[in-house]
Scaffold this motif. Structure first.
Motif, PDB file in Angstrom:
ATOM      1  N   PRO A  62      56.057  71.229  78.131  1.00  0.00           N
ATOM      2  CA  PRO A  62      57.434  71.290  77.497  1.00  0.00           C
ATOM      3  C   PRO A  62      57.664  70.543  76.419  1.00  0.00           C
ATOM      4  N   ALA A  63      58.641  70.645  75.672  1.00  0.00           N
ATOM      5  CA  ALA A  63      59.241  69.785  74.822  1.00  0.00           C
ATOM      6  C   ALA A  63      60.690  69.175  75.536  1.00  0.00           C
ATOM      7  N   LYS A  64      60.920  67.971  75.382  1.00  0.00           N
ATOM      8  CA  LYS A  64      62.028  67.046  76.186  1.00  0.00           C
ATOM      9  C   LYS A  64      62.851  66.540  75.508  1.00  0.00           C
ATOM     10  N   TYR A  65      64.148  66.217  76.094  1.00  0.00           N
ATOM     11  CA  TYR A  65      65.006  65.618  75.408  1.00  0.00           C
ATOM     12  C   TYR A  65      64.695  64.599  74.574  1.00  0.00           C
ATOM     13  N   ASP A  66      64.953  64.214  73.554  1.00  0.00           N
ATOM     14  CA  ASP A  66      65.004  63.217  72.425  1.00  0.00           C
ATOM     15  C   ASP A  66      63.393  63.235  72.112  1.00  0.00           C
ATOM     16  N   ASP A  67      62.570  64.178  72.341  1.00  0.00           N
ATOM     17  CA  ASP A  67      61.157  64.100  71.616  1.00  0.00           C
ATOM     18  C   ASP A  67      61.468  64.663  70.065  1.00  0.00           C
ATOM     19  N   ILE A  68      60.582  63.985  69.196  1.00  0.00           N
ATOM     20  CA  ILE A  68      60.732  64.342  67.921  1.00  0.00           C
ATOM     21  C   ILE A  68      59.489  65.390  67.614  1.00  0.00           C
ATOM     22  N   LEU A  69      59.836  66.498  67.321  1.00  0.00           N
ATOM     23  CA  LEU A  69      59.049  67.596  67.235  1.00  0.00           C
ATOM     24  C   LEU A  69      58.554  67.830  66.203  1.00  0.00           C
ATOM     25  N   GLU A  70      57.120  67.938  65.584  1.00  0.00           N
ATOM     26  CA  GLU A  70      56.473  68.288  64.356  1.00  0.00           C
ATOM     27  C   GLU A  70      56.343  69.804  64.336  1.00  0.00           C
ATOM     28  N   ILE A  71      56.932  70.683  63.635  1.00  0.00           N
ATOM     29  CA  ILE A  71      56.588  71.977  63.533  1.00  0.00           C
ATOM     30  C   ILE A  71      55.636  72.442  62.136  1.00  0.00           C
ATOM     31  N   HIS A  72      54.563  72.831  62.647  1.00  0.00           N
ATOM     32  CA  HIS A  72      53.661  73.300  61.385  1.00  0.00           C
ATOM     33  C   HIS A  72      53.989  74.878  61.367  1.00  0.00           C
ATOM     34  N   THR A  73      53.985  75.011  60.044  1.00  0.00           N
ATOM     35  CA  THR A  73      54.219  76.590  59.745  1.00  0.00           C
ATOM     36  C   THR A  73      53.574  76.985  58.628  1.00  0.00           C
ATOM     37  N   ARG A  74      52.975  78.349  58.868  1.00  0.00           N
ATOM     38  CA  ARG A  74      51.910  78.815  57.899  1.00  0.00           C
ATOM     39  C   ARG A  74      52.035  80.185  57.815  1.00  0.00           C
ATOM     40  N   VAL A  75      51.809  80.517  56.167  1.00  0.00           N
ATOM     41  CA  VAL A  75      51.686  82.177  56.022  1.00  0.00           C
ATOM     42  C   VAL A  75      50.351  82.162  55.333  1.00  0.00           C
ATOM     43  N   LYS A  76      49.424  82.979  56.067  1.00  0.00           N
ATOM     44  CA  LYS A  76      47.994  83.284  55.919  1.00  0.00           C
ATOM     45  C   LYS A  76      47.737  84.183  55.049  1.00  0.00           C
ATOM     46  N   LYS A  77      48.663  85.090  54.750  1.00  0.00           N
ATOM     47  CA  LYS A  77      48.238  86.248  53.898  1.00  0.00           C
ATOM     48  C   LYS A  77      49.688  86.576  53.099  1.00  0.00           C
ATOM     49  N   LEU A  78      49.325  87.011  51.889  1.00  0.00           N
ATOM     50  CA  LEU A  78      50.639  87.325  50.992  1.00  0.00           C
ATOM     51  C   LEU A  78      51.108  88.704  51.478  1.00  0.00           C
ATOM     52  N   PRO A  79      52.459  88.804  51.651  1.00  0.00           N
ATOM     53  CA  PRO A  79      52.955  89.848  52.193  1.00  0.00           C
ATOM     54  C   PRO A  79      53.189  91.256  51.441  1.00  0.00           C
ATOM     55  N   ALA A  80      53.313  92.404  52.210  1.00  0.00           N
ATOM     56  CA  ALA A  80      53.372  93.583  51.467  1.00  0.00           C
ATOM     57  C   ALA A  80      55.012  93.950  51.650  1.00  0.00           C
ATOM     58  N   VAL A  81      55.087  94.794  53.056  1.00  0.00           N
ATOM     59  CA  VAL A  81      56.688  94.863  53.405  1.00  0.00           C
ATOM     60  C   VAL A  81      56.942  94.015  54.515  1.00  0.00           C
ATOM     61  N   ARG A  82      55.792  93.331  55.127  1.00  0.00           N
ATOM     62  CA  ARG A  82      56.223  92.278  56.196  1.00  0.00           C
ATOM     63  C   ARG A  82      55.405  90.883  55.904  1.00  0.00           C
ATOM     64  N   ILE A  83      56.151  90.034  56.457  1.00  0.00           N
ATOM     65  CA  ILE A  83      55.688  88.811  56.449  1.00  0.00           C
ATOM     66  C   ILE A  83      55.491  88.171  57.618  1.00  0.00           C
ATOM     67  N   GLU A  84      54.119  87.356  58.017  1.00  0.00           N
ATOM     68  CA  GLU A  84      53.919  86.608  59.145  1.00  0.00           C
ATOM     69  C   GLU A  84      53.783  85.333  58.921  1.00  0.00           C
ATOM     70  N   PHE A  85      54.454  84.579  59.902  1.00  0.00           N
ATOM     71  CA  PHE A  85      54.562  83.066  59.802  1.00  0.00           C
ATOM     72  C   PHE A  85      53.964  82.790  61.063  1.00  0.00           C
ATOM     73  N   GLU A  86      53.193  81.712  61.175  1.00  0.00           N
ATOM     74  CA  GLU A  86      52.445  81.125  62.468  1.00  0.00           C
ATOM     75  C   GLU A  86      52.679  79.867  62.433  1.00  0.00           C
ATOM     76  N   TYR A  87      53.065  79.397  63.862  1.00  0.00           N
ATOM     77  CA  TYR A  87      53.592  78.113  63.935  1.00  0.00           C
ATOM     78  C   TYR A  87      52.847  77.227  64.971  1.00  0.00           C
ATOM     79  N   GLU A  88      52.911  76.148  64.981  1.00  0.00           N
ATOM     80  CA  GLU A  88      52.323  75.096  65.891  1.00  0.00           C
ATOM     81  C   GLU A  88      53.571  73.925  66.243  1.00  0.00           C
ATOM     82  N   ILE A  89      53.647  73.531  67.631  1.00  0.00           N
ATOM     83  CA  ILE A  89      54.892  72.690  67.710  1.00  0.00           C
ATOM     84  C   ILE A  89      54.256  71.395  68.409  1.00  0.00           C
ATOM     85  N   PHE A  90      54.268  70.302  68.037  1.00  0.00           N
ATOM     86  CA  PHE A  90      53.726  69.094  68.379  1.00  0.00           C
ATOM     87  C   PHE A  90      54.765  68.083  68.851  1.00  0.00           C
TER      88      PHE A  90
END
Length: 137
Positions: free
Chosen positions: A67-95
């Protein structure tokens, strides 16, 4: 690949009585990170919409590890690993500030022409920003 990090602090109103982040708020955190990814490559969501393209979410998958908790500072990593066609996919990790991975997620969005309400391929103006900022893994 496009990669960004975004930081945010968990606010009290985003938590449940245990002071854990309410699960529904993670979708908003991911949206913020996605918007910041576009901003980091030189284009804002507002500009994309002003140019007649909407990006509705068609899929959202998340795995909660801790769980993330009150007052935590979250670091969100966001990636796009392939160029899109009609869809774009984002991958995330939250620390948290201790470096513990709290969650992993994936969202898929599609490009929608606002005027015609039809799905379209990724517009050239967006593709140019993606390609200009693309880095090999």
């Amino acid at each position: 690949m496009i990669f960004t990090k975004h930081y945010l602090r968990v606010r009290y109103g985003e938590t449940d009585p245990m002071k854990y982040v309410y699960y529904g708020n993670y979708a908003e955190y991911l949206e913020v990170a996605r918007v910041e990814l576009f901003r980091s490559i030189g284009i804002s969501y507002n500009e994309i919409e002003n140019r007649g393209i909407w990006l509705p979410v068609s899929e959202y998958k998340i795995k909660y590890l801790k769980p993330a908790k009150y007052d935590d500072i979250l670091e969100i990593h966001t990636r796009v690993k392939k160029l899109p066609a009609v869809r774009i996919e984002f991958e995330y990790e939250i620390f948290n500030q201790k470096g513990e991975k709290l969650s992993e997620a994936v969202t898929t969005l599609f490009f929608l022409d606002a005027a015609t309400q039809k799905i379209t391929k990724c517009p050239d103006f967006i593709m140019q920003y993606l390609q200009k900022n693309w880095k090999d893994e």
